[in-house]
Design a protein around this motif. Structure first.
Motif, short mmCIF file in Angstrom:
data_model
loop_
_atom_site.label_atom_id
_atom_site.label_comp_id
_atom_site.label_asym_id
_atom_site.label_seq_id
_atom_site.Cartn_x
_atom_site.Cartn_y
_atom_site.Cartn_z
N SER A 1 0.84 -1.21 0.00
CA SER A 1 0.00 0.00 0.00
C SER A 1 0.87 1.25 0.00
O SER A 1 0.60 2.22 -0.72
CB SER A 1 -0.90 0.03 1.23
OG SER A 1 -1.78 -1.05 1.22
N ASP B 1 -5.73 -0.55 -4.64
CA ASP B 1 -5.14 -1.09 -3.42
C ASP B 1 -6.10 -2.09 -2.78
O ASP B 1 -7.04 -1.71 -2.09
CB ASP B 1 -4.82 0.04 -2.44
CG ASP B 1 -3.99 -0.46 -1.26
OD1 ASP B 1 -3.66 -1.67 -1.23
OD2 ASP B 1 -3.67 0.34 -0.37
N GLU B 2 -5.87 -3.35 -3.02
CA GLU B 2 -6.73 -4.42 -2.50
C GLU B 2 -8.22 -4.09 -2.67
O GLU B 2 -8.96 -4.03 -1.68
CB GLU B 2 -6.42 -4.67 -1.02
CG GLU B 2 -4.97 -5.09 -0.82
CD GLU B 2 -4.76 -5.81 0.51
OE1 GLU B 2 -5.71 -6.46 0.98
OE2 GLU B 2 -3.64 -5.76 1.03
MG LIG Z 1 -2.16 -2.71 2.23
#
Ligand SMILES: [Mg+2]
Ligand SMILES: Nc1ncnc2c1ncn2[C@@H]1O[C@H](COP(=O)(O)OP(=O)(O)O)[C@@H](O)[C@H]1O
Lengths: 238, 219
Positions: free
Chosen positions: A41, A159-160
């Motif tokens: 991240s 991000d995810e």
């Molecule tokens: Mg992360």
């Protein structure tokens, strides 16, 4: 499109990114995998300076990213967050329109046409007047993708995007991302969805403890990783 | 026990006048308090610790002492020193403004800090400037969250304004005391005054709930 050189990031005394260098080509889909806490991240957030890097350089479309041009660069780089971060006081349509209107200075009509078209594309035109609180997780994330796309970015960062979703909603969000990839959008996707990584990724990067441990085409990484740490990680998640 | 309605009827115009002053003092207090409180809350949220200290001292002193003491200090010491011909009403407004500014500062702070950091990040990632992010994303949400606690603070202020009667500001409580003094009766004037306070507070509570339903509860 993205050129990272010797990127280092500290949080206090912790060095969470250790000398990262990386290139992302136009129309390439790069998938970043790795254990939680490995810095995925943070790396993504350094690209558009949501996190300030400690040292190293980042170029986006040949332009060196710094304080003076960051707002301009952010208009070219869409970002989708794990927890959606929709604006709860605005309707779905307004969420998608606000960027073009306030940042790109489009007319209300132009922004609305764009937003309606994008909502149609992610299958949510019927929800235009709803508020985010009334949507399911999968719907929220599709609105968040539409909101980012409304700026007509050249690069998308994810991000995810499916980590906060119930399993039955993962598919609808991945389908939208896959669709974008097929259209040739340049993308960097952090994900734990290994099937998706394999199918959509042009290149997979494995990160651990702030470093890029290994990278390569998905088939190679998933079937015959060179590094021991990659093997251990893949054994756990596959 | 006999209940002498005539006392209430005789004093009714004064009770109404007093109730208006009560509302006036409280409205002035909450508005001035909100303006001062906004500045105090930004000081309280300053990144630098040495800037934060005086602001949090201000907040804690006002929240940690009785309003009555604050009123006496303002009326008998502070205002005479800086603005000699001050009236009781001025003292009451100054005291309630200062007192509510401390509470409002904390309400503002909570409203802004309770917002998820992701809201700012989402706005900035679209290319919005800091000012645009504050204006279109943060402040509108913070204000919605502040309305219920600001309403509660206003109601508290209305009740605390009754202390101004002690320094002879002619608000509602003052007239209750006057009626009691004249007739040596406790029940009639104080029941009447209490009911007027109740009516004011309940109407406000109802109004606040209506506002909340209309546009606060979206998230
Ligand atoms: Mg992360
Ligand atoms: N704002 C922050 N302050 C301090 N440490 C942080 C912050 N954000 C992330 N970290 C730390 O940096 C490391 C990498 O975090 P992150 O980039 O979120 O990893 P990942 O996304 O791979 O799970 C972790 O050890 C995490 O605790």
């Amino acid at each position: 499109m993205i050129k990272v050189r010797n990127l280092v990031k500290h949080f206090g005394k912790d060095e969470v990114l250790k000398d990262i260098s990386l290139d992302v080509e136009e129309k390439e889909v790069v998938v970043i995998i790795g254990p939680s806490g490995s810095g995925k991240s943070t790396l993504l957030r350094c690209f558009n300076k949501l996190e300030e890097s400690t040292s190293g350089t980042i170029e986006i479309q040949g332009v060196h990213v710094d304080k003076s041009n960051i707002n301009q660069i952010r208009t070219e780089v869409g970002m989708v967050f794990q927890h959606f971060n929709l604006f709860p006081h605005k309707s779905v349509l307004e969420n998608v329109m606000i960027g073009p209107i306030k940042v790109r200075k489009w007319s209300h009509e132009a922004a609305k046409d764009k937003a309606v078209a994008l909502l149609k594309r992610v299958g949510l035109e019927s929800k235009a007047d709803s508020y985010p609180a009334s949507l399911s997780g999968g719907q929220k994330q599709r609105v968040a993708i539409a909101r980012a796309l409304a700026m007509e970015p050249k690069i998308m960062l994810f991000d995810e995007p499916t980590s906060a979703l119930d399993p039955e909603m993962v598919g609808e969000v991945l389908a939208v991302i896959k669709d974008l990839a097929q259209e040739g959008m340049t993308m960097v996707v952090v994900t734990h969805e290994m099937g998706f990584a394999r199918e959509v990724g042009d290149r997979v990067i494995f990160m651990d403890q702030g470093k890029i441990v290994e990278e390569g085409i998905p088939n190679t990484i998933f079937t015959s990783p060179k590094e021991e740490r990659t093997k251990v990680f893949l054994d756990k998640v596959l | 026990m006999d209940f002498n309605m005539n006392i209430i009827i005789e004093y009714w115009p004064f009770f109404l006048k007093g109730a208006l002053l009560t509302l006036g003092i409280s409205i002035a207090g909450i508005i001035i308090g909100a303006v001062i409180g906004l500045f105090i809350s930004f000081g309280r949220m300053a990144p630098n610790k040495w800037i934060r200290i005086p602001f949090s001292l201000y907040i804690n002193s006002l929240r940690g002492t009785p309003v009555l003491i604050q009123l006496f200090i303002v009326h008998y010491a502070l205002l005479p020193a800086i603005y000699p011909p001050g009236t009781a009403v001025t003292s009451a407004i100054v005291t309630l403004s200062l007192n509510s500014s401390a509470y409002v500062a904390e309400i503002f702070r909570a409203g802004i800090q309770s917002l998820d950091k992701g809201q700012t990040e989402a706005a900035r990632s679209l290319g919005m400037t800091k000012v645009q992010t504050m204006r279109y994303i943060i402040v509108p949400q913070a204000v919605r969250r502040m309305i219920p606690p600001l309403g509660n603070e206003f109601i508290t202020l209305i009740k605390e304004s009754s202390l101004a009667g002690i320094i002879a500001a002619e608000e509602l409580m003052y007239w209750g005391k006057a009626a009691m003094g004249q007739y040596q009766r406790v029940w009639e004037p104080y029941i009447a005054v209490a009911i007027i306070y109740l009516v004011i507070v309940f109407s406000l509570t109802y109004l606040l709930q209506w506002i909340e339903k209309r546009w606060v509860q979206r998230d």
